[in-house]
Structure formats: C-alpha cells, structure tokens
Design an enzyme around this catalytic site. Sequence first.
Site, PDB file in Angstrom:
ATOM      1  N   THR A   1      83.271 100.681  19.902  1.00  0.00           N
ATOM      2  CA  THR A   1      83.398 100.996  21.327  1.00  0.00           C
ATOM      3  C   THR A   1      84.181  99.880  22.005  1.00  0.00           C
ATOM      4  OG1 THR A   1      82.168 101.559  23.359  1.00  0.00           O
ATOM      5  CG2 THR A   1      81.195  99.878  21.933  1.00  0.00           C
TER       6      THR A   1
ATOM      7  N   HIS B   1      68.275  95.407  12.289  1.00  0.00           N
ATOM      8  CA  HIS B   1      67.686  94.296  11.542  1.00  0.00           C
ATOM      9  C   HIS B   1      66.702  94.757  10.468  1.00  0.00           C
ATOM     10  CE1 HIS B   1      67.362  90.185  10.712  1.00  0.00           C
ATOM     11  NE2 HIS B   1      66.667  89.743  11.746  1.00  0.00           N
TER      12      HIS B   1
END
Length: 414
Positions: free
Chosen positions: A333, A385
């Site tokens: 983006t 994560h």
Amino acid sequence: RAAVGQTVAVKSVIAVIDTEAAAGAVAPKAEAAAPAPVASAPQPAAAAPASAATPVATPPVAAAPLKSAPTKKTSLKSPLADEISENGVGLAEISRSVPAQVGDRFYSPLVRNLAAREGLSPNELATIPGSGAHGRLTKEDVITYLQFRSSTPSPVPPAAAGSAKQKEPAAPKLDYNSEGIRVEPMDNMRKRIAEHMVRSKATSPHVYTVAEVDLSRVARWREVNQKAFLGREGFKLSFTPFFLEAAVRALVQYPHVNGSVEGETHILKKQVNLGCAVALGNGGTGGLIVPVIKGADQLTLVGIARQLNELAGKARTKKLVPDEISGGTFTVTNPGVFGSILGYPIINQPQLAIMGVGAIKKRAVVVDDMIAIREMVYLTLSYDHRVIDGSLGGQFLNYIAKYLENWDSERPLA
C-alpha cells in the site's frame, strides 16, 4: 419495493413509477372505491397527506406551471450538488443545456442538472470517467471531478510565477445540525472495510519494522527510460512498480512470508499473487480496494507496471471482477502518494504481511562521510508475529531496501 437503507441484490426492482397512461387507467377504480371531489382547475389545490397504510391512486390533473411548484433545497452531501434554486426553477428547465444522451452515453436528470449548474459542457462531461453500470456517469463522478478541478491551481504566467501565492484546495462545505454534528451512515464498502480491519487486528499480533531507502539509482534509471516507456506503453512509469518488483523478489527469497495461517498450521504459497491497494474517489472517503496481480513472480518490471495500470483503472471505474481482488499472498500500500512519509498499515487477512510506502523526498544524508542530497523513502513492514519473528521481518525488509538501492543503472527496459 425496498426500505431506506435496505441492502438489495443487483438488478432488483426497488421502485415502480406509473406513467400518465397507467395512472389514468386506474383512476376510475380509485374514484369508485373512494369518491371525492378532484380539483380540475389549472392551479394545484392543497392536498392532505395520504395515509401510509392505504395508498390511493388519483386521476392525473393538469400540470402546474413549473415556477408555481413548491421547491425545497435538497442536500446531496456536497455543496456542488445542492439543488439549484429556491425560486421554483426545476430540473426540466435547467437541464435543457445538456442533452439526455450524447452518442451512446446517457445522462440522468440529476447529472444534467448538476452539469448545467456548474457550467459543464457536453464535451467536458464526455471526458469524465463513469463509475456506474456500463460506465454510466453518476452524481459522485461529477462531484469528484468538480472538486478536483476546483482544487487544481490555474497555470501562472512565467512573469508572475515567482510572486504568486500557492492556491490551497477548496475545503469541502458540509451541512451540520444545530449542535455542530453531521451524521454520515457507512456505506456497504466502508462497513466491509471496518469489519475486515477489526478482524485483522483481533487475529494477527502486529509487529512493525521500518527501513530508510535511498532511491537515487532507481530515480535516475526511471528518468532515463521514462520517454521510451511512455511511447511504448501509453502511460507513465511511476515508482510503484519498482516497490512491487522488489517485494516479489524478497518473497521468492523468503518464502515463509508468502503465505497464511490456518489454525496452528503455517501455509506457504509457491506463487506470488501481489495485491496493491488502490484508493477510490469521493474526496478520500470512498474507501479502497486491493486488486491482485496474479503470478507476479513470473513478470518483468514492465509486466508488473502494465498489470497494475490495468487493474487500477478497473478499480476506479468499478469494473473489477471477483477473481481480480481475491487470492492475494502479500500486499503493498502506498500512503506516500498523499504526502505521508510514514505509515503502519493493517495486514490484509489472511496474508501474513503488508508493506507501506511513504512519500519520496529529497533529503540531506551522510554518504561516505560526506553530506549528499538523495531521493529517500521510508518503507514499513507490518507482519504477523505468530509465524514471523523480528529476525525474518527485518531480513525481508532489508532485502527490499538493498534491492532498490543497488538498482542496475545499465538494466534494459523490459
């Protein structure tokens, strides 16, 4: 046939409008069921509100002169789309300056009214891309065009260029209630975006890594090859394809980033399907959509640029098909196109990471113990994560940075 705010399927009938012939055909039955005197004079008589539970058809009466019809100023959520007058001049009069149809393009009364009010000629209307069905021009298309046009500074003669003040974009004028509040219900796209973003935050523990990248070699190569590229492809080569190619090469090098999580399983994808977020119109509130370049790992820089240009055009004209916005394995983006130097994007589920590109700025940096002016940009990687640790995330982003900084200046345009 449908209630206000109700979501209906495409091509569903939402309303039926009787013609004069149809109204006349049902008039005798209406009179027989509920006989009442009907005003036959040319001037309209005051009518009591009809019961919402019992709709009553009435015979057609002589049309009142347009200027005697009561009018109400109606807000269309933009100052550029307010109804034109309080003196009774209506759509039928003002829209005469814009034909209902030019060639194979049809203009609705609302669009014609707006165009006439703002002084848009049929030729200028023809240059505005339509986002409606089959490319039809909508009210929002015209409003967006007018806002862009009004915010674009006029050319300044060379003699006056040095002393001219920069023209600021016109701020939108919104209608607020007496308490200074304006309520705008979310449309379907905004609802979907909100749900998707909240689910992503609840699903993936986000970690962020930032890299500063020297784009000087890329900028010089792009400048040298811009003319040849434009002549061959028909559109300008932006910086975005360079970031996309670098991301693709990094995904091939670090395949554990190119995948998803399903339960307690890490799914790796061999093919790189690269999503690139595209902001839609409506003054920055139109949301965004992420078309996907399928098999980006098999494309050259020019191939990526070509695919990006085609998909972005389809996105802004609402012509994307479902297959073109699904199956992505990684997303890029670019908030930098709006001037932001840094951003922390939210992962596009079920992907594992998303890269944000900041604005490209010339900065003074230290190179070989000397101060130099370089084209610099910040890249941000947001990653999941659960399966990507800081070591993998850092190496992945650093690979992209080095790929761009060491761009081959002798590389052919291919």
